[in-house]
Design a protein around this motif. Structure first.
Motif, PDB file in Angstrom:
ATOM      1  N   ARG A  54      35.867  27.643 -55.243  1.00 58.80           N
ATOM      2  CA  ARG A  54      34.998  28.827 -55.401  1.00 58.80           C
ATOM      3  C   ARG A  54      35.238  29.875 -54.327  1.00 58.80           C
ATOM      4  O   ARG A  54      34.612  30.914 -54.322  1.00 58.80           O
ATOM      5  N   GLY A  55      36.048  29.549 -53.341  1.00 60.84           N
ATOM      6  CA  GLY A  55      36.361  30.541 -52.300  1.00 60.84           C
ATOM      7  C   GLY A  55      35.630  30.333 -50.990  1.00 60.84           C
ATOM      8  O   GLY A  55      35.783  31.123 -50.059  1.00 60.84           O
ATOM      9  N   GLY A  56      34.806  29.278 -50.864  1.00 60.41           N
ATOM     10  CA  GLY A  56      34.202  28.978 -49.555  1.00 60.41           C
ATOM     11  C   GLY A  56      32.805  28.415 -49.667  1.00 60.41           C
ATOM     12  O   GLY A  56      32.236  28.282 -50.751  1.00 60.41           O
ATOM     13  N   GLY A  57      32.275  28.074 -48.523  1.00 61.15           N
ATOM     14  CA  GLY A  57      30.929  27.509 -48.448  1.00 61.15           C
ATOM     15  C   GLY A  57      30.621  27.172 -47.006  1.00 61.15           C
ATOM     16  O   GLY A  57      31.494  27.261 -46.134  1.00 61.15           O
ATOM     17  N   HIS A  58      29.370  26.809 -46.756  1.00 59.29           N
ATOM     18  CA  HIS A  58      28.914  26.601 -45.376  1.00 59.29           C
ATOM     19  C   HIS A  58      28.134  25.282 -45.318  1.00 59.29           C
ATOM     20  O   HIS A  58      27.329  25.001 -46.200  1.00 59.29           O
ATOM     21  N   PHE A  59      28.388  24.495 -44.284  1.00 56.18           N
ATOM     22  CA  PHE A  59      27.620  23.276 -44.020  1.00 56.18           C
ATOM     23  C   PHE A  59      26.814  23.470 -42.745  1.00 56.18           C
ATOM     24  O   PHE A  59      27.369  23.902 -41.725  1.00 56.18           O
ATOM     25  N   LEU A  60      25.535  23.132 -42.819  1.00 57.78           N
ATOM     26  CA  LEU A  60      24.698  23.070 -41.620  1.00 57.78           C
ATOM     27  C   LEU A  60      24.309  21.619 -41.412  1.00 57.78           C
ATOM     28  O   LEU A  60      23.720  20.992 -42.300  1.00 57.78           O
ATOM     29  N   GLN A  61      24.653  21.070 -40.249  1.00 62.85           N
ATOM     30  CA  GLN A  61      24.238  19.707 -39.918  1.00 62.85           C
ATOM     31  C   GLN A  61      23.156  19.798 -38.854  1.00 62.85           C
ATOM     32  O   GLN A  61      23.394  20.403 -37.804  1.00 62.85           O
ATOM     33  N   THR A  62      22.004  19.194 -39.119  1.00 59.17           N
ATOM     34  CA  THR A  62      21.014  19.099 -38.047  1.00 59.17           C
ATOM     35  C   THR A  62      21.418  17.906 -37.187  1.00 59.17           C
ATOM     36  O   THR A  62      21.354  16.763 -37.626  1.00 59.17           O
ATOM     37  N   LEU A  63      21.858  18.204 -35.978  1.00 57.72           N
ATOM     38  CA  LEU A  63      22.244  17.132 -35.052  1.00 57.72           C
ATOM     39  C   LEU A  63      21.167  17.049 -33.979  1.00 57.72           C
ATOM     40  O   LEU A  63      20.004  16.874 -34.290  1.00 57.72           O
ATOM     41  N   SER A  64      21.515  17.303 -32.757  1.00 62.26           N
ATOM     42  CA  SER A  64      20.553  17.174 -31.649  1.00 62.26           C
ATOM     43  C   SER A  64      21.285  17.549 -30.378  1.00 62.26           C
ATOM     44  O   SER A  64      22.531  17.463 -30.319  1.00 62.26           O
ATOM     45  N   ALA A  65      20.530  17.893 -29.355  1.00 62.98           N
ATOM     46  CA  ALA A  65      21.158  18.006 -28.031  1.00 62.98           C
ATOM     47  C   ALA A  65      21.824  16.687 -27.663  1.00 62.98           C
ATOM     48  O   ALA A  65      22.804  16.657 -26.918  1.00 62.98           O
ATOM     49  N   ALA A  66      21.311  15.589 -28.251  1.00 61.50           N
ATOM     50  CA  ALA A  66      21.882  14.261 -27.984  1.00 61.50           C
ATOM     51  C   ALA A  66      23.291  14.110 -28.538  1.00 61.50           C
ATOM     52  O   ALA A  66      23.979  13.144 -28.221  1.00 61.50           O
ATOM     53  N   ALA A  67      23.726  15.056 -29.372  1.00 65.13           N
ATOM     54  CA  ALA A  67      25.120  15.035 -29.845  1.00 65.13           C
ATOM     55  C   ALA A  67      26.073  15.522 -28.759  1.00 65.13           C
ATOM     56  O   ALA A  67      27.267  15.227 -28.795  1.00 65.13           O
ATOM     57  N   LEU A  68      25.535  16.288 -27.812  1.00 64.05           N
ATOM     58  CA  LEU A  68      26.358  16.898 -26.759  1.00 64.05           C
ATOM     59  C   LEU A  68      26.170  16.214 -25.413  1.00 64.05           C
ATOM     60  O   LEU A  68      27.093  16.140 -24.611  1.00 64.05           O
ATOM     61  N   ILE A  69      24.934  15.785 -25.172  1.00 61.58           N
ATOM     62  CA  ILE A  69      24.575  15.268 -23.851  1.00 61.58           C
ATOM     63  C   ILE A  69      23.813  13.959 -24.048  1.00 61.58           C
ATOM     64  O   ILE A  69      22.747  13.951 -24.650  1.00 61.58           O
ATOM     65  N   THR A  70      24.364  12.896 -23.541  1.00 61.26           N
ATOM     66  CA  THR A  70      23.697  11.598 -23.689  1.00 61.26           C
ATOM     67  C   THR A  70      22.412  11.563 -22.861  1.00 61.26           C
ATOM     68  O   THR A  70      22.397  12.013 -21.721  1.00 61.26           O
ATOM     69  N   GLY A  71      21.359  11.068 -23.503  1.00 64.06           N
ATOM     70  CA  GLY A  71      20.065  10.994 -22.829  1.00 64.06           C
ATOM     71  C   GLY A  71      19.706   9.566 -22.464  1.00 64.06           C
ATOM     72  O   GLY A  71      20.548   8.672 -22.530  1.00 64.06           O
ATOM     73  N   PRO A  72      18.458   9.370 -22.140  1.00 62.06           N
ATOM     74  CA  PRO A  72      18.068   8.088 -21.559  1.00 62.06           C
ATOM     75  C   PRO A  72      17.920   6.933 -22.539  1.00 62.06           C
ATOM     76  O   PRO A  72      17.936   5.785 -22.123  1.00 62.06           O
ATOM     77  N   SER A  73      17.697   7.235 -23.812  1.00 63.80           N
ATOM     78  CA  SER A  73      17.316   6.143 -24.701  1.00 63.80           C
ATOM     79  C   SER A  73      18.006   6.291 -26.043  1.00 63.80           C
ATOM     80  O   SER A  73      18.891   7.120 -26.216  1.00 63.80           O
ATOM     81  N   GLU A  74      17.571   5.508 -26.984  1.00 64.40           N
ATOM     82  CA  GLU A  74      18.076   5.607 -28.348  1.00 64.40           C
ATOM     83  C   GLU A  74      19.593   5.525 -28.405  1.00 64.40           C
ATOM     84  O   GLU A  74      20.293   6.498 -28.709  1.00 64.40           O
ATOM     85  N   LEU A  75      20.091   4.372 -28.107  1.00 62.89           N
ATOM     86  CA  LEU A  75      21.532   4.131 -28.146  1.00 62.89           C
ATOM     87  C   LEU A  75      22.146   4.521 -29.487  1.00 62.89           C
ATOM     88  O   LEU A  75      23.116   5.275 -29.558  1.00 62.89           O
ATOM     89  N   THR A  76      21.568   4.001 -30.569  1.00 60.63           N
ATOM     90  CA  THR A  76      22.171   4.243 -31.883  1.00 60.63           C
ATOM     91  C   THR A  76      22.117   5.730 -32.235  1.00 60.63           C
ATOM     92  O   THR A  76      23.059   6.279 -32.800  1.00 60.63           O
ATOM     93  N   TYR A  77      21.024   6.369 -31.898  1.00 58.42           N
ATOM     94  CA  TYR A  77      20.837   7.790 -32.217  1.00 58.42           C
ATOM     95  C   TYR A  77      21.877   8.638 -31.484  1.00 58.42           C
ATOM     96  O   TYR A  77      22.562   9.464 -32.071  1.00 58.42           O
ATOM     97  N   THR A  78      22.000   8.403 -30.170  1.00 58.16           N
ATOM     98  CA  THR A  78      22.917   9.202 -29.362  1.00 58.16           C
ATOM     99  C   THR A  78      24.366   9.027 -29.819  1.00 58.16           C
ATOM    100  O   THR A  78      25.104  10.012 -29.981  1.00 58.16           O
ATOM    101  N   VAL A  79      24.751   7.787 -30.049  1.00 54.63           N
ATOM    102  CA  VAL A  79      26.145   7.519 -30.424  1.00 54.63           C
ATOM    103  C   VAL A  79      26.453   8.133 -31.791  1.00 54.63           C
ATOM    104  O   VAL A  79      27.498   8.765 -31.984  1.00 54.63           O
ATOM    105  N   THR A  80      25.545   7.970 -32.744  1.00 54.67           N
ATOM    106  CA  THR A  80      25.830   8.490 -34.085  1.00 54.67           C
ATOM    107  C   THR A  80      25.760  10.021 -34.118  1.00 54.67           C
ATOM    108  O   THR A  80      26.507  10.652 -34.859  1.00 54.67           O
ATOM    109  N   LYS A  81      24.897  10.623 -33.298  1.00 52.15           N
ATOM    110  CA  LYS A  81      24.860  12.095 -33.256  1.00 52.15           C
ATOM    111  C   LYS A  81      26.167  12.626 -32.656  1.00 52.15           C
ATOM    112  O   LYS A  81      26.694  13.644 -33.102  1.00 52.15           O
TER     113      LYS A  81
END
Ligand SMILES: NC(=O)c1ccc[n+]([C@@H]2O[C@H](COP(=O)([O-])OP(=O)(O)OC[C@H]3O[C@@H](n4cnc5c(N)ncnc54)[C@H](O)[C@@H]3O)[C@@H](O)[C@H]2O)c1
Length: 261
Positions: free
Chosen positions: A129-156
């Protein structure tokens, strides 16, 4: 991309940031917004209240997600913007090194593979069709590892890697990718008043307005909290200094705090 006149699909739309995005897209004149959510009652109520087509879908189920995308396009036409919004936190054990295989599997499916599966369905169609856009809601945890939520941080982090891969391979063919990386947003998951120590807490509506501007500018990273950009730069400048500083700063915040930043 312009929200005005765009046909938009949002998953995990019934609450929180997803709902904020839907309301902002409608306010900015989207041609259509089709919604889905794991919570069947909430998506049905939202459909009725906002007058948007919607149906239940668990994005962690590949076949269900593909069927929802097909249904959304049959209902409203070709998708200009696909927003993959939901995530699972790891639950009580998700900040823990001994997290079970079942929790890891669910986190990979919802937080990472759902974005891959949506792209597998839509990229071939968008290219035709000539293009399209994806928006993924990630988190600051995708860029900077925080204190908790191992699975969340790694998957983000992994989802961000996929978004980079998608952008690198398809942006010259008309596919745009944006990653929304908030810190704390007042939703069912995060109640700022209950956690006064976490700094800036934004509303879904504020985050959605910033997202609309980021999409219009076709920004890859959309950072509602500007502190995230400077923390990310600090990390890139000197990884060892960042690790030492963050370990020291986090101190007692390490598990079981629900926060990732
Ligand atoms: N709230 C925050 O502080 C914050 C901060 C950074 C990132 N995020 C991210 O924002 C996104 C939305 O989180 P939120 O805080 O708005 O949460 P929320 O719980 O308020 O809303 C999430 C919505 O997604 C739905 N959902 C959950 N699992 C689903 C699945 N498997 N399939 C389909 N729908 C599903 C829920 O029913 C709910 O309607 C997530 O990706 C989260 O990681 C939130």
């Amino acid at each position: 991309m312009k929200i005005e006149s765009s046909r938009i699909v949002v998953t995990g739309a019934a609450h929180g940031i997803g709902r904020g995005l839907v309301e902002a897209f409608l306010a900015h004149g989207a041609q259509s917004v089709v919604v889905s959510d794991l919570d069947a009652d909430a998506v049905s109520a939202m459909s009725e209240t906002l007058g948007v087509p919607g149906r239940p879908c668990d994005v962690g189920d590949q076949a269900a997600l593909a069927a929802f995308i097909d249904w959304a396009e049959e209902t409203a036409g070709p998708t200009d913007l696909f927003c993959g919004n939901p995530a699972v936190f790891g639950g009580p054990e998700g900040g823990n090194l001994q997290t079970s295989a079942a929790t890891w599997d669910r986190s990979w499916r919802v937080n990472v593979l759902a974005h891959v599966w949506a792209a597998q369905c839509l990229v071939p169609r968008m290219l035709r069709r000539g293009g399209g856009h994806f928006l993924q809601t990630l988190s600051a945890a995708a860029l900077i590892t925080g204190p908790s939520e191992l699975t969340y941080t790694v998957t983000k982090h992994a989802a961000l890697g996929f978004a980079e891969w998608l952008a690198l391979n398809y942006s010259d063919k008309g596919i745009r990718v944006s990653c929304l990386c908030p810190t704390a947003v007042e939703t069912r998951t995060v109640q700022g008043a209950d956690h006064p120590g976490i700094g800036l807490v934004q509303t879904p509506a504020e985050v959605a307005e910033i997202t609309v501007a980021g999409l219009a500018a076709e920004n890859f990273l959309i950072l509602p909290n500007p502190r995230v950009g400077s923390s990310f730069r600090n990390k890139a400048d000197d990884y060892d200094r960042w690790l030492a500083y963050t370990t020291n700063r986090l101190g007692d915040l390490r598990p079981p705090s629900p926060f990732t930043f």
